[in-house]
Design a protein around this motif. Structure first.
Motif, PDB file in Angstrom:
ATOM      1  N   THR A 174      -4.946   9.459   6.663  1.00 37.78           N
ATOM      2  CA  THR A 174      -4.401  10.012   7.208  1.00 37.78           C
ATOM      3  C   THR A 174      -4.689  11.541   8.089  1.00 37.78           C
ATOM      4  OG1 THR A 174      -7.459   9.261   8.857  1.00 37.78           O
ATOM      5  CG2 THR A 174      -6.659  11.209   9.349  1.00 37.78           C
ATOM      6  N   GLN A 175      -3.251  10.980   8.193  1.00 34.97           N
ATOM      7  CA  GLN A 175      -2.056  11.908   9.176  1.00 34.97           C
ATOM      8  C   GLN A 175      -1.398  12.778   8.238  1.00 34.97           C
ATOM      9  OE1 GLN A 175      -2.337  12.720  12.300  1.00 34.97           O
ATOM     10  NE2 GLN A 175      -4.220  11.322  12.981  1.00 34.97           N
ATOM     11  N   SER A 176      -0.855  11.257   6.974  1.00 32.04           N
ATOM     12  CA  SER A 176       0.274  11.654   6.259  1.00 32.04           C
ATOM     13  C   SER A 176      -0.443  12.793   5.062  1.00 32.04           C
ATOM     14  CB  SER A 176       0.985  10.890   6.297  1.00 32.04           C
ATOM     15  OG  SER A 176      -0.009   9.504   5.368  1.00 32.04           O
ATOM     16  N   HIS A 177      -1.716  11.970   4.787  1.00 35.40           N
ATOM     17  CA  HIS A 177      -2.998  12.587   3.917  1.00 35.40           C
ATOM     18  C   HIS A 177      -2.230  11.985   2.333  1.00 35.40           C
ATOM     19  CE1 HIS A 177      -3.739  17.106   5.890  1.00 35.40           C
ATOM     20  NE2 HIS A 177      -3.818  16.206   6.798  1.00 35.40           N
ATOM     21  N   GLN A 178      -1.434  10.752   2.676  1.00 41.76           N
ATOM     22  CA  GLN A 178      -0.903  10.056   1.458  1.00 41.76           C
ATOM     23  C   GLN A 178      -1.802   9.144   1.246  1.00 41.76           C
ATOM     24  OE1 GLN A 178       2.247  10.448  -0.503  1.00 41.76           O
ATOM     25  NE2 GLN A 178       1.813  12.401   0.928  1.00 41.76           N
ATOM     26  N   ALA A 179      -1.650   8.549  -0.453  1.00 39.95           N
ATOM     27  CA  ALA A 179      -2.589   7.504  -0.684  1.00 39.95           C
ATOM     28  C   ALA A 179      -1.899   5.896   0.220  1.00 39.95           C
ATOM     29  CB  ALA A 179      -2.537   7.141  -2.036  1.00 39.95           C
ATOM     30  N   TYR A 180      -3.093   4.789   0.230  1.00 40.73           N
ATOM     31  CA  TYR A 180      -2.586   3.760   0.923  1.00 40.73           C
ATOM     32  C   TYR A 180      -3.328   2.464  -0.469  1.00 40.73           C
ATOM     33  CZ  TYR A 180      -6.765   3.342   3.038  1.00 40.73           C
ATOM     34  OH  TYR A 180      -8.695   3.122   2.682  1.00 40.73           O
ATOM     35  N   GLU A 181      -2.566   0.952  -0.322  1.00 36.55           N
ATOM     36  CA  GLU A 181      -3.084   0.004  -0.959  1.00 36.55           C
ATOM     37  C   GLU A 181      -2.285  -0.854   0.323  1.00 36.55           C
ATOM     38  OE1 GLU A 181      -2.507  -1.971  -4.515  1.00 36.55           O
ATOM     39  OE2 GLU A 181      -2.147  -0.008  -5.077  1.00 36.55           O
ATOM     40  N   LEU A 182      -3.664  -1.831   0.533  1.00 35.88           N
ATOM     41  CA  LEU A 182      -3.062  -3.093   0.601  1.00 35.88           C
ATOM     42  C   LEU A 182      -4.023  -4.530   1.198  1.00 35.88           C
ATOM     43  CD1 LEU A 182      -4.200  -2.995   4.813  1.00 35.88           C
ATOM     44  CD2 LEU A 182      -4.704  -1.508   2.858  1.00 35.88           C
ATOM     45  N   GLU A 183      -3.517  -5.626   0.938  1.00 36.63           N
ATOM     46  CA  GLU A 183      -4.817  -6.911   0.912  1.00 36.63           C
ATOM     47  C   GLU A 183      -4.626  -6.669   2.273  1.00 36.63           C
ATOM     48  OE1 GLU A 183      -3.532  -9.249  -1.628  1.00 36.63           O
ATOM     49  OE2 GLU A 183      -2.991  -8.787  -3.681  1.00 36.63           O
ATOM     50  N   HIS A 184      -6.091  -7.961   2.610  1.00 35.49           N
ATOM     51  CA  HIS A 184      -6.688  -8.065   3.545  1.00 35.49           C
ATOM     52  C   HIS A 184      -7.792  -8.909   3.638  1.00 35.49           C
ATOM     53  CE1 HIS A 184     -10.177  -5.687   4.249  1.00 35.49           C
ATOM     54  NE2 HIS A 184      -9.434  -4.064   3.969  1.00 35.49           N
ATOM     55  N   ARG A 185      -8.529  -9.476   4.971  1.00 34.00           N
ATOM     56  CA  ARG A 185      -9.409 -10.655   4.457  1.00 34.00           C
ATOM     57  C   ARG A 185     -10.243 -10.310   5.232  1.00 34.00           C
ATOM     58  NH1 ARG A 185      -5.657 -15.352   7.688  1.00 34.00           N
ATOM     59  NH2 ARG A 185      -5.078 -12.958   8.092  1.00 34.00           N
ATOM     60  N   ILE A 186     -11.308 -10.838   5.023  1.00 30.90           N
ATOM     61  CA  ILE A 186     -12.899 -10.511   4.837  1.00 30.90           C
ATOM     62  C   ILE A 186     -13.711 -11.060   5.509  1.00 30.90           C
ATOM     63  CG2 ILE A 186     -15.000  -8.802   4.720  1.00 30.90           C
ATOM     64  CD1 ILE A 186     -13.780  -6.412   3.013  1.00 30.90           C
ATOM     65  N   LEU A 187     -14.413 -11.655   6.485  1.00 40.61           N
ATOM     66  CA  LEU A 187     -15.401 -12.389   7.011  1.00 40.61           C
ATOM     67  C   LEU A 187     -17.154 -12.258   6.369  1.00 40.61           C
ATOM     68  CD1 LEU A 187     -15.115 -15.058   7.702  1.00 40.61           C
ATOM     69  CD2 LEU A 187     -16.297 -14.435  10.191  1.00 40.61           C
ATOM     70  N   ARG A 188     -17.767 -12.854   5.488  1.00 42.24           N
ATOM     71  CA  ARG A 188     -18.879 -12.038   4.920  1.00 42.24           C
ATOM     72  C   ARG A 188     -19.922 -12.427   6.087  1.00 42.24           C
ATOM     73  NH1 ARG A 188     -19.447 -13.771  -1.278  1.00 42.24           N
ATOM     74  NH2 ARG A 188     -18.337 -11.241  -2.309  1.00 42.24           N
ATOM     75  N   PRO A 189     -21.200 -12.146   6.328  1.00 38.38           N
ATOM     76  CA  PRO A 189     -22.526 -12.375   7.011  1.00 38.38           C
ATOM     77  C   PRO A 189     -22.361 -13.517   7.121  1.00 38.38           C
ATOM     78  CG  PRO A 189     -23.009 -10.492   5.834  1.00 38.38           C
ATOM     79  CD  PRO A 189     -21.590 -11.116   5.762  1.00 38.38           C
ATOM     80  N   ASP A 190     -22.285 -14.085   5.345  1.00 40.27           N
ATOM     81  CA  ASP A 190     -22.663 -15.751   5.232  1.00 40.27           C
ATOM     82  C   ASP A 190     -21.341 -16.863   5.771  1.00 40.27           C
ATOM     83  OD1 ASP A 190     -20.465 -15.900   3.298  1.00 40.27           O
ATOM     84  OD2 ASP A 190     -22.244 -15.529   1.190  1.00 40.27           O
ATOM     85  N   GLY A 191     -20.626 -16.274   6.274  1.00 37.75           N
ATOM     86  CA  GLY A 191     -19.292 -17.561   6.776  1.00 37.75           C
ATOM     87  C   GLY A 191     -18.740 -17.254   5.940  1.00 37.75           C
ATOM     88  N   GLN A 192     -18.408 -17.006   4.509  1.00 38.11           N
ATOM     89  CA  GLN A 192     -17.000 -17.108   3.414  1.00 38.11           C
ATOM     90  C   GLN A 192     -16.226 -15.711   3.760  1.00 38.11           C
ATOM     91  OE1 GLN A 192     -18.292 -16.099  -0.418  1.00 38.11           O
ATOM     92  NE2 GLN A 192     -16.003 -16.699  -1.181  1.00 38.11           N
ATOM     93  N   GLU A 193     -15.449 -16.231   3.939  1.00 42.37           N
ATOM     94  CA  GLU A 193     -13.997 -15.279   3.936  1.00 42.37           C
ATOM     95  C   GLU A 193     -13.837 -14.934   3.298  1.00 42.37           C
ATOM     96  OE1 GLU A 193     -10.960 -15.106   7.466  1.00 42.37           O
ATOM     97  OE2 GLU A 193     -10.009 -16.553   6.061  1.00 42.37           O
ATOM     98  N   ILE A 194     -13.449 -13.804   2.352  1.00 42.70           N
ATOM     99  CA  ILE A 194     -12.523 -13.369   1.214  1.00 42.70           C
ATOM    100  C   ILE A 194     -11.623 -12.331   1.080  1.00 42.70           C
ATOM    101  CG2 ILE A 194     -15.030 -13.307   0.018  1.00 42.70           C
ATOM    102  CD1 ILE A 194     -14.828 -10.725  -0.205  1.00 42.70           C
ATOM    103  N   THR A 195     -10.701 -12.589   0.221  1.00 44.89           N
ATOM    104  CA  THR A 195      -9.398 -11.746   0.503  1.00 44.89           C
ATOM    105  C   THR A 195      -9.472 -10.313  -0.463  1.00 44.89           C
ATOM    106  OG1 THR A 195      -8.116 -13.481   1.139  1.00 44.89           O
ATOM    107  CG2 THR A 195      -7.093 -11.060   0.132  1.00 44.89           C
ATOM    108  N   VAL A 196      -9.286  -9.291  -0.086  1.00 42.47           N
ATOM    109  CA  VAL A 196      -9.481  -7.997  -1.166  1.00 42.47           C
ATOM    110  C   VAL A 196      -8.937  -7.399  -0.904  1.00 42.47           C
ATOM    111  CG1 VAL A 196     -12.695  -8.271   0.223  1.00 42.47           C
ATOM    112  CG2 VAL A 196     -10.784  -6.387   0.656  1.00 42.47           C
ATOM    113  N   GLN A 197      -8.587  -6.540  -1.801  1.00 43.42           N
ATOM    114  CA  GLN A 197      -7.288  -5.152  -1.898  1.00 43.42           C
ATOM    115  C   GLN A 197      -8.134  -3.876  -2.012  1.00 43.42           C
ATOM    116  OE1 GLN A 197      -6.248  -3.463  -6.192  1.00 43.42           O
ATOM    117  NE2 GLN A 197      -4.316  -3.704  -5.045  1.00 43.42           N
ATOM    118  N   GLN A 198      -8.051  -3.115  -0.984  1.00 43.99           N
ATOM    119  CA  GLN A 198      -8.809  -1.987  -0.447  1.00 43.99           C
ATOM    120  C   GLN A 198      -7.150  -0.641  -1.020  1.00 43.99           C
ATOM    121  OE1 GLN A 198      -9.362   0.620   3.361  1.00 43.99           O
ATOM    122  NE2 GLN A 198      -9.329  -1.393   3.450  1.00 43.99           N
TER     123      GLN A 198
END
Length: 217
Positions: A174-198
């Motif tokens: 937001t500050q630099s106006h540059q694109a970004y990419e990273l992987e991180h984990r998300i906990l779904r409502p059903d309790g399953q944890e997944i890794t996503v690329q954002q």
């Protein structure tokens, strides 16, 4: 091919059996006038995008406004200018064909995104409100009817160990106006944890200030 109805009541009955490309609808009819008939047509899901050209002998603004408020696509006044009517009909049919083609393309794109397990979002940076695709809800294990109202709701699903990194990269973008990419984990409502690329890209307003964050997951 032309199908003719004597009044609005018969027209609605025929619409239950036929799928016309467009409708020419007179305002003045027995039993049910054109305004009422058009409003009833728009209540039917199958005919919400049906081009309706309303024919009226009334040339005042109130009648014209009423025609559009009832759901008419266009109007033409009587006595009919046949050259103008022909062009209006051709324009309506061409517009419908373009709309149908766009809808098919959108459906194919949505299917492709689901196959790729790809969802997208658009975040208003000032309000932090989120608009996202049905595919993103699917990736996150949520129903499209549920509300992913803000980026804060999404952050609450991010693994606590990853949350600071995700918030930091979005803030930096937001500050630099540059694109970004990273992987991180998300906990779904059903309790399953997944890794996503954002991935994300900041869009600027006319004054060069960060306005919107477009992203995929």
């Amino acid at each position: 091919d032309v199908i003719e109805a004597a009044d609005g009541v018969e027209a609605l009955e025929l619409l239950g059996e036929q799928r016309p490309d467009m409708m020419l609808l007179d305002v003045m009819m027995p039993q049910m006038d054109g305004y009422t008939a058009c409003a009833e047509i728009r209540k039917q899901h199958d005919h919400q995008s049906l081009p309706v050209l309303m024919l009226t002998g009334l040339n005042d603004m109130e009648s014209i406004d009423k025609a559009f408020e009832s759901g008419a696509t266009d109007f033409i006044t009587k006595p009919i200018n046949w050259t103008l009517l022909t062009q209006r009909v051709r324009y309506s049919l061409r517009t419908k064909a373009m709309g149908s083609a766009l809808q098919r393309n959108q459906e194919r794109l949505s299917q492709a995104q689901r196959i790729a397990k790809l969802g997208y979002w658009e975040i208003d940076i000032a309000s932090r409100l989120v608009h996202c695709s049905d595919e993103l809800y699917w990736v996150l294990g949520m129903e499209p009817t549920s509300q992913l109202e803000s980026i804060d709701t999404f952050m609450g699903m991010v693994n606590e160990e990853d949350r600071a990194a995700v918030e930091g990269v979005i803030e930096q973008a937001t500050q630099s106006h540059q694109a970004y990419e990273l992987e991180h984990r998300i906990l779904r409502p059903d309790g399953q944890e997944i890794t996503v690329q954002q991935q994300g890209q900041v869009m600027l307003d006319d004054d060069g200030r960060a306005e919107t964050l477009l992203g995929t997951i």
